[in-house]
Design an enzyme around this catalytic site. Structure first.
Site: not given
Ligand code: GDG
Length: 757
Positions: A16, A35, A171, A284, A378, A382-384, A386, A505
């Protein structure tokens, strides 16, 4: 008509784009996303970059004019679209990427599906991206490809734009070999990835899994994370992604966040808030989390009425069946738990299947007493990170799955195994009573790290490594340039006496799959070139090879060449072969017995016996088995021959035992002595040829050339045998080429008569 610019020095590629296009009320709409990746890329201090990706709108719904509008508008925003039809998105994105690779790489092997049409579309879309990338990139551009959607892309781009420097970042986890091998197209994907110069993963383990698969499936092994593939060095390493730390800190002070936080405080009062935020994805661990929470209410009833689980699950990949089923399962479980434990004025779980605004998410992070991050698997999560970044004055406890890449950098979190509901339940129970001072101590230790290992630094570090490769290739790359070649030809032509030393060779012709001399006989072009060169006055041409004297003398019958067979154990300066007394014959039987044991166990392997060497060939053995057997054999032979003056070494698909005294380096020394020359050209391709290069390292009259592009003691490199042949052809004065027309009919017939014997 949109003019495609084609000289971008940095190209980012992801599925994307950071701007997505949609149609609302018939009008095209452009929405920018902010993002983590977009933040990382915008902070890269590089000029002239472009981001290539899918704009998010079906190509079939667009007129030609609309495509042009989109392309022009996106270019203004630093992006370039690759248009995909709805069918392509269905089969490549929802199909191969998210119904095959995603589940398998997250160890959900029973969910993964392998329809051929997914794979066909994946290849096709990767080709489309490769075409666009090659078009927009400058010849020496840095290209950074993101994620599992494009595992074939590095190789495809290298085919089209070989002078670019290519990076790839995955990722998601790279699974262990036992899982990866299940993929029908496992080798194709590895080969695709190996087109890159730098391959990044979130953590060390994933990089190791990748290297392990390369070794076992392709027979390519690495040392210190570097592996040699098709004459190039590829780096595989961990680059843990971070977050935009400053953005989260700043957001805490924003008015919308403060308002949202106040609303949360008003709504929940003294209730302890347990939060979870993820895309709704089976990786997840959402059902498992719900079960752990149910267990908490069941086994620790004192928390009933005092805690609330707030679960945000963002809709994701809703077109994939596994995601639809998961959604139903989660909704049923939430209702059941609320029905069982809820009261008139308290529902244990508040569940939202929707995307929330950023300010609200940050407010939730700030308010939550406990953050439950429990993925089954996973890449990073990133949630952890954040959550921890969003804590200023308030406390909070992070409960984090051992299966998330983030655990490596967040040891202060309470780590849990998400499959063990009891352990998650107990960790939550402990977190609920953790003293505030302890909570803050843990948060602050993690914050210190997060503020340094940011997403901006992640991008910089990766691009920095790509830059290092580009510089290494650019400045110290030894590839023989056109000017050097011309200078070399002049030096040759003006020299008094010339000595040309060539391995056979891999140097004069490509490798063949069998040790048989029949298969590896010189091509007509090789034969002609050697004929012309060796017919030159004041010129000595020597072939220094590991082949037997029988093979060499029959291949080069009628040519006035000096021949050194078996790495110099046999030499022929005039008509007669001379043999070195290496003392090897007495060791042969023992060595052969061991090799035979391995040959009988290893389908496709064979032993080649020379007078002064024994070689175990495994070119035709499955790489995984070959690697294991070759290492075992090498170990066994090394132990067996510890007290003997022999070398056991592994070369290109061989394990060879030969006397240590016999090296190509000593042949070169002797040739230099016997044929005093003011011009020496020496070419070879493998590590036994390095002895020759080292021997000539300080010789001002010598030019050494390695066929292949990896580290070498040679002064120059050429990529393929064909390029060396071209150079050798250039050495001969044009008039001599006319003689060649008669050769083909006469000599090869003799040669083939021998070969047919
Ligand atoms: C892949 C890999 C790796 C979620 N809900 C809302 C929202 N979010 C945002 C979070 C976070 C992102 O989405 C999710 O990122 P993660 O890293 O947790 O997971 P994946 O989407 O599976 O990402 C993962 C990542 O790539 C990066 O390399 O860490 O392991 O699977 O940023 O904040 N954001 C908003 N509203 C929501 O309701 N605005």
């Amino acid at each position: 008509m949109v003019i495609l610019m084609s000289n971008f020095s940095t190209v980012i590629i992801s599925n994307r784009l950071p701007v997505s296009v949609s149609r609302q009320d018939g009008e095209l709409k452009f929405d920018a996303s902010s993002g983590g990746l977009a933040t990382a890329m915008s902070s890269l201090e590089v000029e002239n970059k472009i981001w290539v990706g899918w704009p998010g709108i079906d190509a079939d719904t667009l007129s030609d004019e609309e495509r042009e509008i989109i392309t022009a508008k996106l270019q203004e925003k630093g992006c370039y679209p690759v248009f995909l039809t709805a069918k392509e998105v269905e089969l490549y994105y929802e199909g191969y990427a998210n119904d095959t690779l995603w589940p398998l790489f997250h160890y959900f092997q029973s969910v993964a599906r392998y329809p051929q049409e997914y794979w066909d579309a994946y290849q096709l879309v990767n080709e489309k991206f490769a075409d666009v990338a090659a078009q927009v990139a400058a010849a020496d551009a840095r290209i950074w490809i993101q994620d599992y959607h494009f595992m074939l892309l590095p190789g495809m781009i290298r085919e089209r734009a070989s002078a670019t420097t290519i990076g790839f970042f995955l990722h998601i986890p790279f699974p262990s070999f036992e899982i990866f091998r299940l993929l029908p197209q496992r080798k194709e994907l590895l080969r695709g990835l190996l087109g890159a110069d730098v391959i990044g993963f979130h953590v060390y383990d994933y990089a190791q899994h990748f290297l392990d698969s390369c070794r076992r499936l392709l027979g390519v092994s690495a040392s210190n994370g570097m592996l040699e593939y098709e004459g190039r060095m590829v780096k595989a390493s961990a680059y843990p992604i971070g977050i935009d730390y400053a953005k989260f800190r700043a957001q805490l002070d924003a008015k919308e966040t403060k308002d949202a936080l106040k609303q949360l405080d008003d709504a929940y009062g003294k209730q302890k808030l347990i939060l979870s935020v993820d895309r709704l994805d089976y990786s997840k661990g959402i059902p498992e989390r719900l079960e752990a929470f149910r267990l908490l209410l069941e086994t620790h009833p004192e928390h009933r009425g005092k805690v609330k689980l707030l679960m945000i699950a963002v809709p994701s990949r809703t077109g994939v069946q596994a995601y639809q089923q998961l959604r139903d399962e989660i909704e049923r479980t939430v209702s059941r738990i609320n029905g069982t434990y809820g009261t008139v004025d308290w529902a244990p779980i508040s569940y939202q299947f929707q995307n929330r605004p950023f300010s609200e998410v940050v407010a939730l992070y700030a308010r939550a007493d406990i953050m439950l991050v429990t993925p089954i698997r996973d890449g990073m999560n990133l949630v952890a990170k954040e959550y921890v970044a969003s804590k200023k004055r308030r406390g909070g406890v992070l409960i984090l799955s051992e299966m998330a890449g983030a655990i490596d950098e967040m040891p202060e979190a309470l780590s849990i195994n998400p499959n063990n509901a009891h352990s998650v339940c107990e960790a939550t129970h402990n977190a609920l009573s953790m003293p505030m001072s302890e909570q803050k101590k843990r948060l602050s230790a993690m914050q210190k790290r997060l503020s340094v290992v940011t997403v901006q630094n992640w991008g910089k570090e990766f691009m920095g490594d790509l830059e290092t490769v580009a510089k290494r290739e650019g400045s110290s790359r030894k590839q023989l340039s056109l000017t050097q070649r011309q200078r070399l030809v002049t030096r040759y032509r003006t020299a008094g006496h010339r000595l040309i030393i060539l391995d056979y060779d891999g140097t004069l012709r490509g490798f063949v799959k069998t040790p048989s001399p029949l298969a590896a006989a010189p091509t007509l072009r090789v034969w002609r070139t050697l004929k012309v060169l060796s017919d030159q006055p004041n010129t000595t041409v020597a072939i220094v090879s590991g082949r037997t004297r029988r093979a060499l003398s029959s291949w080069f019958v009628g040519l006035p060449l000096v021949l050194a067979a078996e790495h110099g154990a046999w030499k022929r300066y005039g008509r007669k072969w001379e043999e070195i007394d290496s003392g090897f014959k007495k060791d042969k039987k023992r060595i052969r017995t061991v090799m035979e044991k391995y040959t009988s166990r290893t389908n496709g392997s064979e032993i080649e016996e020379k007078d002064h060497a024994l070689v175990w060939h495994y070119t035709n053995v499955e790489p995984d088995i070959a690697f294991k057997r070759a290492s075992e054999l090498k170990r066994e032979l090394t132990e067996l021959l510890a007290d003997d003056d022999v070398n056991v070494h592994d070369g290109r698909n061989i394990v060879e035992v030969k006397p240590s005294a016999i090296t190509k380096g000593s042949v070169v020394r002797e040739l230099r002595r016997m044929y005093p020359s003011d011009f020496v050209l020496c070419a070879g391709d493998d590590y036994t040829d390095e002895d020759m290069f080292r021997e000539l390292q300080d010789d001002p009259s010598a030019v050494t050339i390695k066929v292949g592009q990896v580290d070498t003691a040679a002064r120059h490199t050429v990529a393929k045998p064909g390029q060396l042949l071209k150079l050798l052809e250039e050495l001969s004065p044009p008039s001599s080429l006319t003689v060649l027309t008669e050769i083909p009919t006469k000599i090869p017939r003799k040669l083939f008569r021998w070969l047919r014997k």
